[in-house]
Write an enzyme that holds these catalytic residues in place. Sequence first.
Site, PDB file in Angstrom:
ATOM      1  N   THR A 141       0.870  -1.175   0.000  1.00 10.82           N
ATOM      2  CA  THR A 141       0.000   0.000   0.000  1.00 10.82           C
ATOM      3  C   THR A 141       0.907   1.225   0.000  1.00 10.82           C
ATOM      4  OG1 THR A 141       0.002   0.117   2.384  1.00 10.82           O
ATOM      5  CG2 THR A 141      -1.724  -1.193   1.381  1.00 10.82           C
TER       6      THR A 141
ATOM      7  N   GLU B 157      -5.607  -3.966  -0.876  1.00 12.83           N
ATOM      8  CA  GLU B 157      -5.930  -5.051   0.062  1.00 12.83           C
ATOM      9  C   GLU B 157      -7.063  -5.938  -0.431  1.00 12.83           C
ATOM     10  OE1 GLU B 157      -5.311  -1.926   0.881  1.00 12.83           O
ATOM     11  OE2 GLU B 157      -4.453  -1.719   2.888  1.00 12.83           O
TER      12      GLU B 157
ATOM     13  N   LYS C 162     -16.185  16.579   9.834  1.00 10.84           N
ATOM     14  CA  LYS C 162     -17.224  16.474  10.857  1.00 10.84           C
ATOM     15  C   LYS C 162     -17.576  17.884  11.312  1.00 10.84           C
ATOM     16  CE  LYS C 162     -18.379  13.149  14.345  1.00 10.84           C
ATOM     17  NZ  LYS C 162     -17.972  12.289  15.416  1.00 10.84           N
TER      18      LYS C 162
ATOM     19  N   TRP D  36     -21.484  14.343   9.513  1.00 12.85           N
ATOM     20  CA  TRP D  36     -20.438  14.140   8.519  1.00 12.85           C
ATOM     21  C   TRP D  36     -20.807  14.836   7.215  1.00 12.85           C
ATOM     22  CZ3 TRP D  36     -19.233   8.167   8.896  1.00 12.85           C
ATOM     23  CH2 TRP D  36     -18.587   7.925  10.109  1.00 12.85           C
TER      24      TRP D  36
HETATM   25  P1  ADP Z   1      -3.153   3.697  -2.809  1.00 14.98           P
HETATM   26  O1  ADP Z   1      -3.552   4.469  -1.584  1.00 14.98           O
HETATM   27  O2  ADP Z   1      -1.840   3.069  -2.766  1.00 14.98           O
HETATM   28  O3  ADP Z   1      -3.497   4.360  -4.095  1.00 14.98           O
HETATM   29  P2  ADP Z   1      -5.213   1.856  -3.394  1.00 14.98           P
HETATM   30  O4  ADP Z   1      -5.123   1.942  -4.855  1.00 14.98           O
HETATM   31  O5  ADP Z   1      -5.349   0.546  -2.764  1.00 14.98           O
HETATM   32  O6  ADP Z   1      -4.001   2.416  -2.709  1.00 14.98           O
HETATM   33  O7  ADP Z   1      -6.334   2.861  -2.908  1.00 14.98           O
HETATM   34  C1  ADP Z   1      -7.548   2.396  -2.448  1.00 14.98           C
HETATM   35  C2  ADP Z   1      -8.417   3.544  -2.022  1.00 14.98           C
HETATM   36  O8  ADP Z   1      -8.729   4.413  -3.105  1.00 14.98           O
HETATM   37  C3  ADP Z   1      -9.753   3.099  -1.504  1.00 14.98           C
HETATM   38  O9  ADP Z   1      -9.666   2.650  -0.179  1.00 14.98           O
HETATM   39  C4  ADP Z   1     -10.579   4.375  -1.664  1.00 14.98           C
HETATM   40  O10 ADP Z   1     -10.373   5.269  -0.591  1.00 14.98           O
HETATM   41  C5  ADP Z   1     -10.016   4.989  -2.915  1.00 14.98           C
HETATM   42  N1  ADP Z   1     -10.866   4.686  -4.067  1.00 14.98           N
HETATM   43  C6  ADP Z   1     -10.718   3.707  -4.962  1.00 14.98           C
HETATM   44  N2  ADP Z   1     -11.679   3.762  -5.899  1.00 14.98           N
HETATM   45  C7  ADP Z   1     -12.491   4.786  -5.570  1.00 14.98           C
HETATM   46  C8  ADP Z   1     -13.686   5.350  -6.139  1.00 14.98           C
HETATM   47  N3  ADP Z   1     -14.221   4.897  -7.261  1.00 14.98           N
HETATM   48  N4  ADP Z   1     -14.240   6.400  -5.498  1.00 14.98           N
HETATM   49  C9  ADP Z   1     -13.709   6.907  -4.374  1.00 14.98           C
HETATM   50  N5  ADP Z   1     -12.579   6.427  -3.800  1.00 14.98           N
HETATM   51  C10 ADP Z   1     -11.978   5.382  -4.389  1.00 14.98           C
END
Ligand code: ADP
Length: 541
Positions: free
Chosen positions: A185, A329, A437, A442
């Site tokens: 990550t 994940e 918040k 929220w």
């Molecule tokens: P990194 O933080 O390394 O880019 P990821 O690609 O695993 O890691 O990111 C996942 C996160 O991206 C999700 O937990 C979410 O917060 C955000 N995310 C992914 N797709 C969407 C979406 N369509 N809309 C809003 N947030 C998104």
Amino acid sequence: MAVGMQDFPLTVGKILDHAAKYHTKRKIISRSIEGPITKTNWGEVQVQAKKVSQALISLGIRTGDVIGVMAWNTSRHLEVWYGVPGAGAVNHTLNPRLFADQLVYIINHAEDRFLIIDFDLIPIIEGIWDRLTTVEKVIVMTNRAHMPQSSIPDLICYEELLEPFDGNFDWVELEETSPCGICYTSGTTGDPKGVIYTHRSNTLHALAASAPDMLGLSSNDVAMPVVPLFHANGWSIAYSAPLVGSGLVMPGRDMTPAALFEMLDYGVTFTAAVPTIWMLMLQHLQANDLHLPALERVLIGGSSCPRAVIETFQNDYGVQVLHAWGMTEMSPLGTICTFKPEITALDAVGRLDAQGTTGHPPYSIDLRITDDTDQELPWDGQTQGKLWAKGVGVLQRYLKHDEDAVDKDGWFDTGDVATIDENGYIRITDRSKDVIKSGGEWISSISLENAAIAHPEVAEAAAIGIAHPKWDERPILVIVAMPNKTPDANDILDLVGKSFAKWQVPDDVVFLDELPHTATGKISKLELRKILITQNYKLPE
Ligand code: ADP
């Protein structure tokens, strides 16, 4: 009762074997890092991948060893994608855009024995070479003619390495639960964390992702993953495409709209990337009066996709947008917005509204939202809660952590906040740490951003909460204007005010020349807050 069915371990080599046997000649077109466009097919990729396995074993790689791979999307990368796990080793994808310290951390932490890299990325490894504690050999994915001079000792030339081998090789036999790949990550807070995919999880995830209500890939598709294979398991496309026999177009390193448009012209029917890529592409199409005759579907995820992008793709170019949510994940697919009959039955505006959600999960993933006391919340499309996931492609425990990352019932806290509606469609409203918040309620930062970005002179928008003595926090918008435009703050707030209650409308608009981004192209709110602090930002009275 005696066992009635065969044991068929779900190892990823079988996916490539299937493509090579039943979709042998399906084309794979690639922009090589050396420059020219190359053409190959699943049959040839299989032979090359087996040569990679043979070569790695000849160099001393053993089952369970970790190999770091830092490469753009090319057909050579596909060979390595299958050749590494085919040798029983674990493919650790490396994002070249990570900070040097993070790269050093993850390579040492995963104990990469070898690195396999594209030749243009050698300077990155040279810059950190002295700090790498476990790497024994570096293989450069090119031919002799393009092998550069380097301070790294004994670089191995990929094409020369494969030369003596014939591809006559059986994949190393493994349990289906053996590790197949590792992806870290991005570690915006604390050290990056390693997610270990197994052969089984990758195979079942690819099956689930290919289903008609998900990516909907088939042997009639030509898929172009613009999303790099090093970003969140490459969104499964390097597994899902051979699994169903799709052709592939691999765009290489050049992510400019003009270069991508050129690659789309190879009959691409399906493509995938984060929203920023597509915003730039749409500007390019509009400015040059271009069209997308072959393209049918575009998968957009990683961040929330602005409504205008969905609308323009569908109305002006006849391309269906699949708005998706997922995370490293989760292998990474969580949900995709395809239409159930209830959505098809809506009018055009209703369907577009639905596409602001990221849709529903495939079989093999289960989701729920809860409040702070872990009580499950209703599916009313309004109530926001912590989003939890469970499933075959969902993380159980990070690499080298002592404890599982799930609760006692096996639920993984995604760190996202969402609503779920009566049809099971998920709307991501925030990351937990970004929630605003105000007065005990929220406010969704993602919804504020989406509303602001609908302003034609706004290029990028970030909503963040600023501490407030009475309301706890108040939202503000940080805006980057379109080139040569100076949008008016009140116009932007008026626009936002059309879809928000008065108390939810931000108190201020701050204009910046650019926003800070993470290595995967997301706005880094952590860095943004730091910038505002250095500018001594204060909420208006
Ligand atoms: P990194 O933080 O390394 O880019 P990821 O690609 O695993 O890691 O990111 C996942 C996160 O991206 C999700 O937990 C979410 O917060 C955000 N995310 C992914 N797709 C969407 C979406 N369509 N809309 C809003 N947030 C998104």
